[in-house]
Design an enzyme around this catalytic site. Structure first.
Site, PDB file in Angstrom:
ATOM      1  N   LYS A  79       0.847  -1.204   0.000  1.00  0.00           N
ATOM      2  CA  LYS A  79       0.000   0.000   0.000  1.00  0.00           C
ATOM      3  C   LYS A  79       0.881   1.253   0.000  1.00  0.00           C
ATOM      4  O   LYS A  79       1.940   1.261   0.622  1.00  0.00           O
ATOM      5  CB  LYS A  79      -0.861   0.025   1.269  1.00  0.00           C
ATOM      6  CG  LYS A  79      -2.040  -0.930   1.247  1.00  0.00           C
ATOM      7  CD  LYS A  79      -2.824  -0.831   2.548  1.00  0.00           C
ATOM      8  CE  LYS A  79      -3.973  -1.816   2.580  1.00  0.00           C
ATOM      9  NZ  LYS A  79      -5.044  -1.544   1.618  1.00  0.00           N
ATOM     10  N   ARG A  88     -10.836 -11.176   1.008  1.00  0.00           N
ATOM     11  CA  ARG A  88     -11.712 -12.159   0.367  1.00  0.00           C
ATOM     12  C   ARG A  88     -11.038 -13.522   0.266  1.00  0.00           C
ATOM     13  O   ARG A  88     -11.702 -14.548   0.265  1.00  0.00           O
ATOM     14  CB  ARG A  88     -12.164 -11.636  -1.002  1.00  0.00           C
ATOM     15  CG  ARG A  88     -11.065 -11.453  -2.006  1.00  0.00           C
ATOM     16  CD  ARG A  88     -11.457 -10.524  -3.145  1.00  0.00           C
ATOM     17  NE  ARG A  88     -11.459  -9.114  -2.734  1.00  0.00           N
ATOM     18  CZ  ARG A  88     -11.766  -8.104  -3.534  1.00  0.00           C
ATOM     19  NH1 ARG A  88     -12.095  -8.328  -4.788  1.00  0.00           N
ATOM     20  NH2 ARG A  88     -11.743  -6.868  -3.085  1.00  0.00           N
TER      21      ARG A  88
HETATM   22  N1  BES Z   1      -8.285  -3.686   4.125  1.00  0.00           N
HETATM   23  C1  BES Z   1      -8.410  -3.169   2.835  1.00  0.00           C
HETATM   24  C2  BES Z   1      -9.643  -2.304   2.620  1.00  0.00           C
HETATM   25  C3  BES Z   1      -9.757  -1.078   3.479  1.00  0.00           C
HETATM   26  C4  BES Z   1      -9.244   0.124   3.049  1.00  0.00           C
HETATM   27  C5  BES Z   1     -10.426  -1.116   4.675  1.00  0.00           C
HETATM   28  C6  BES Z   1      -9.370   1.257   3.842  1.00  0.00           C
HETATM   29  C7  BES Z   1     -10.557   0.010   5.459  1.00  0.00           C
HETATM   30  C8  BES Z   1     -10.031   1.194   5.036  1.00  0.00           C
HETATM   31  C9  BES Z   1      -8.469  -4.305   1.795  1.00  0.00           C
HETATM   32  O1  BES Z   1      -7.747  -5.427   2.115  1.00  0.00           O
HETATM   33  C10 BES Z   1      -7.904  -3.762   0.527  1.00  0.00           C
HETATM   34  O2  BES Z   1      -6.766  -3.412   0.521  1.00  0.00           O
HETATM   35  N2  BES Z   1      -8.713  -3.694  -0.515  1.00  0.00           N
HETATM   36  C11 BES Z   1      -8.312  -3.183  -1.768  1.00  0.00           C
HETATM   37  C12 BES Z   1      -8.911  -4.048  -2.848  1.00  0.00           C
HETATM   38  C13 BES Z   1      -8.375  -3.788  -4.215  1.00  0.00           C
HETATM   39  C14 BES Z   1      -6.932  -4.252  -4.306  1.00  0.00           C
HETATM   40  C15 BES Z   1      -9.238  -4.528  -5.206  1.00  0.00           C
HETATM   41  C16 BES Z   1      -8.809  -1.745  -1.891  1.00  0.00           C
HETATM   42  O3  BES Z   1      -9.884  -1.450  -1.385  1.00  0.00           O
HETATM   43  O4  BES Z   1      -8.086  -0.929  -2.449  1.00  0.00           O
HETATM   44 ZN    ZN Z   2      -5.685  -5.324   1.534  1.00  0.00          ZN
END
Ligand code: BES
Ligand code: ZN
Ligand code: ZN
Length: 511
Positions: free
Chosen positions: A285, A359
């Site tokens: 990230k 997921r």
């Molecule tokens: N844990 C994150 C989602 C999240 C982001 C929760 C901010 C709470 C606050 C999740 O694992 C994630 O990183 N999702 C990605 C999915 C994408 C790669 C399809 C996202 O939301 O960017």
């Molecule tokens: Zn994630």
């Protein structure tokens, strides 16, 4: 914090009294609140001097508009101090504001260092006595929580509201008391959930999350069982083990059981995402997005404390909690984009993005829940996508269900509990967008990123074995927002939803 119900007469002798008042309709000058004060039993029990002072004050200084707070000294006798909270026009009131009433009063008391106050019960709530007392109490407790265990304690101690006196007619006291008892359990468990979710990733690893679950189970009379990585390997949980590979922290699979319902009642199965820190893995990230990712186990924390609340409330149902707990880290042993993971269901996942890890771990947890327990209903709680946050903003979680008939009921549970949810579609059109090239399912949309929250939900659905199921993407509600009079950090989302769902469960499954 203690909340006690007392008579208007007794309340009128307390040191601090808080009144909630509406403004006159149409924003015209005062008069409206004077009217409502004149009918307020607590007001009528005040000493004459205080009454006339207050009336004069509402005429000149206080209009009752939203967010207005004014206070006045009366004398050195009781009441010493009266605070008035404006709530705007009564016709603009809505149920969501019921959640804010107690929080605002407690927030003010904390800021002005008052350890107790009395307030008329149910002034604005328009709810039956028991429900009103429950809502008031859980929110008062939520507002009194602060995550300060990592800070040095000030000499004078942390600000604290020790007692709230709710003034009401004697004949309503039994109902109010029972609402307070219920609200106390729910508020305490919500704060327990917030404590877990706020704890930094280094101190809340999968193993430590499992210990927290075991501790909660011991305190409340639930059964708990935790599977380690070897046991998960035996069951073929390639999704969880795949995500866990990059971390030094070993994964855990946490199971809680509380069987207090009829023997033949199919259980309610609750599944919570337990990513104790989400770096994104090799798809690391960017810096602004990684900061709060120790809260990526908020769904798991909600399941632990939602179940603890169910057990403490002795709700007569059968319920199971399942939390896959992992840390998502980049390293030489991480799972990679392109990896094909074999899940417990036999389906393979083609990893296109290691940051869509939630997921992947939930695929095994949902499959395990569906096949082992044959649930009457299964619900998962997961901080799954930033896309849900984009879609709904800060005030509602997203809800998806494979039983459209239940959608309205599920939204109502949100309203009743204060954990608001709003539906997004789960149509089959979206399934084609998450088909894998070399595996059965891709863990992100393979064409474009539109509808990211739906892709996540549609992916999860493939592992439910057509069990009646709902998915709550709680990412939008992971942290409290500034306007809601809660401490910064985890909001405790999910706990109240779980309790309300559990209450309704026996009727719920007959559909
Ligand atoms: N844990 C994150 C989602 C999240 C982001 C929760 C901010 C709470 C606050 C999740 O694992 C994630 O990183 N999702 C990605 C999915 C994408 C790669 C399809 C996202 O939301 O960017
Ligand atoms: Zn994630
Ligand atoms: Zn995540």
């Amino acid at each position: 914090m203690k909340i006690i119900t007392i008579s208007y007469k007794e309340a009128a002798r307390k040191k601090n009294i808080f009144f909630s008042l509406f403004s006159a309709e149409g924003g015209s000058a005062s008069g409206g609140q004077k009217e409502s004060l004149a009918h307020d039993e607590l007001f009528l029990n005040l000493p004459k001097r205080a009454r006339s002072l207050l009336l004069k004050f509402t005429k000149t200084e206080f209009s009752g508009k939203e967010e207005e707070v004014k206070w006045l000294w009366t004398s050195l006798d009781a009441p010493e101090r009266i605070a008035m909270f404006g709530w705007g026009e009564k016709s603009k009131w809505n149920g969501r504001k019921n959640q804010i009433v107690a929080r605002r009063l407690v927030h003010y008391a904390l800021k002005s260092e008052q350890k107790e106050f009395a307030t008329p019960f149910g002034q604005s709530l328009g709810l039956p006595a028991k429900e009103g007392a429950r809502v008031f109490t859980e929110n008062a407790l939520m507002a009194s929580f602060d995550f300060n265990k990592y800070k040095e304690k000030p000499k004078a101690g942390w600000p604290e509201v020790k007692t709230i006196y709710l003034a009401a007619n004697k004949d309503a006291h039994p109902e109010i008391k029972s609402g307070i008892a219920e609200g106390t359990i729910i508020g305490e468990e919500m704060n327990g959930c917030r404590e877990l979710a706020n704890t930094p990733g280094g101190d809340m690893t999968p193993i430590l999350l499992a210990s927290a679950a075991e501790k909660a189970a011991k305190h409340t009379g639930m059964k708990s069982k935790t599977l380690d990585e070897k046991e998960m390997a035996k069951l073929g949980m390639g999704g969880i083990l795949g995500v866990a590979k990059g971390s030094n922290e070993k994964p855990r699979f946490i199971i809680l059981e509380y069987f207090a319902g009829p023997k033949n009642q199919k259980p309610l199965v609750l599944v919570g995402k337990g990513v104790t820190f989400d770096t994104g893995g090799l798809n690391l990230k960017p810096e602004n997005y990684i900061y709060e990712m120790h809260m990526d186990m908020s769904g798991g924390a909600a399941v632990i404390h939602g179940m603890a609340a169910i057990a403490r409330l002795k709700l007569p149902i059968n319920v199971v909690g399942i939390i896959p707990a992992v840390e998502n880290m980049p390293s030489g042993s991480s799972y990679r984009p392109g990896d094909l993971l074999k899940t417990m269901s036999g389906k393979t996942i083609e990893v296109l993005n290691t940051d869509a890890e939630g997921r992947v771990i939930l695929s095994d947890a949902l499959w395990y829940g569906a096949t082992k327990y044959k649930p009457g209903f299964m619900v998962d709680f997961a901080t799954l996508t930033g896309a849900a946050h984009v879609a709904l903003g800060n005030y509602s979680s997203a809800i998806f269900t494979n039983r459209e008939k239940l959608q309205e009921k599920l939204t109502e549970i949100g309203k009743k509990s204060g954990d608001y949810v709003w539906p997004l579609p789960l149509w089959d059109e979206y399934l084609s967008e998450i088909k894998g090239t070399f595996g059965d399912l891709a863990n992100v949309g393979s064409k474009d990123r539109w509808g990211g929250a739906i892709h996540g939900a549609k992916f999860l659905e493939q592992f439910t074995e057509n069990t009646p199921w709902a998915h709550l993407d709680i990412a939008p509600r992971m942290t409290a927002t500034e306007s809601e009079f809660l401490a910064k950090g985890a909001s405790g989302v999910g706990v109240r939803y779980i309790v309300e769902l559990a209450k309704q469960y026996p009727n719920f499954i007959s559909f």
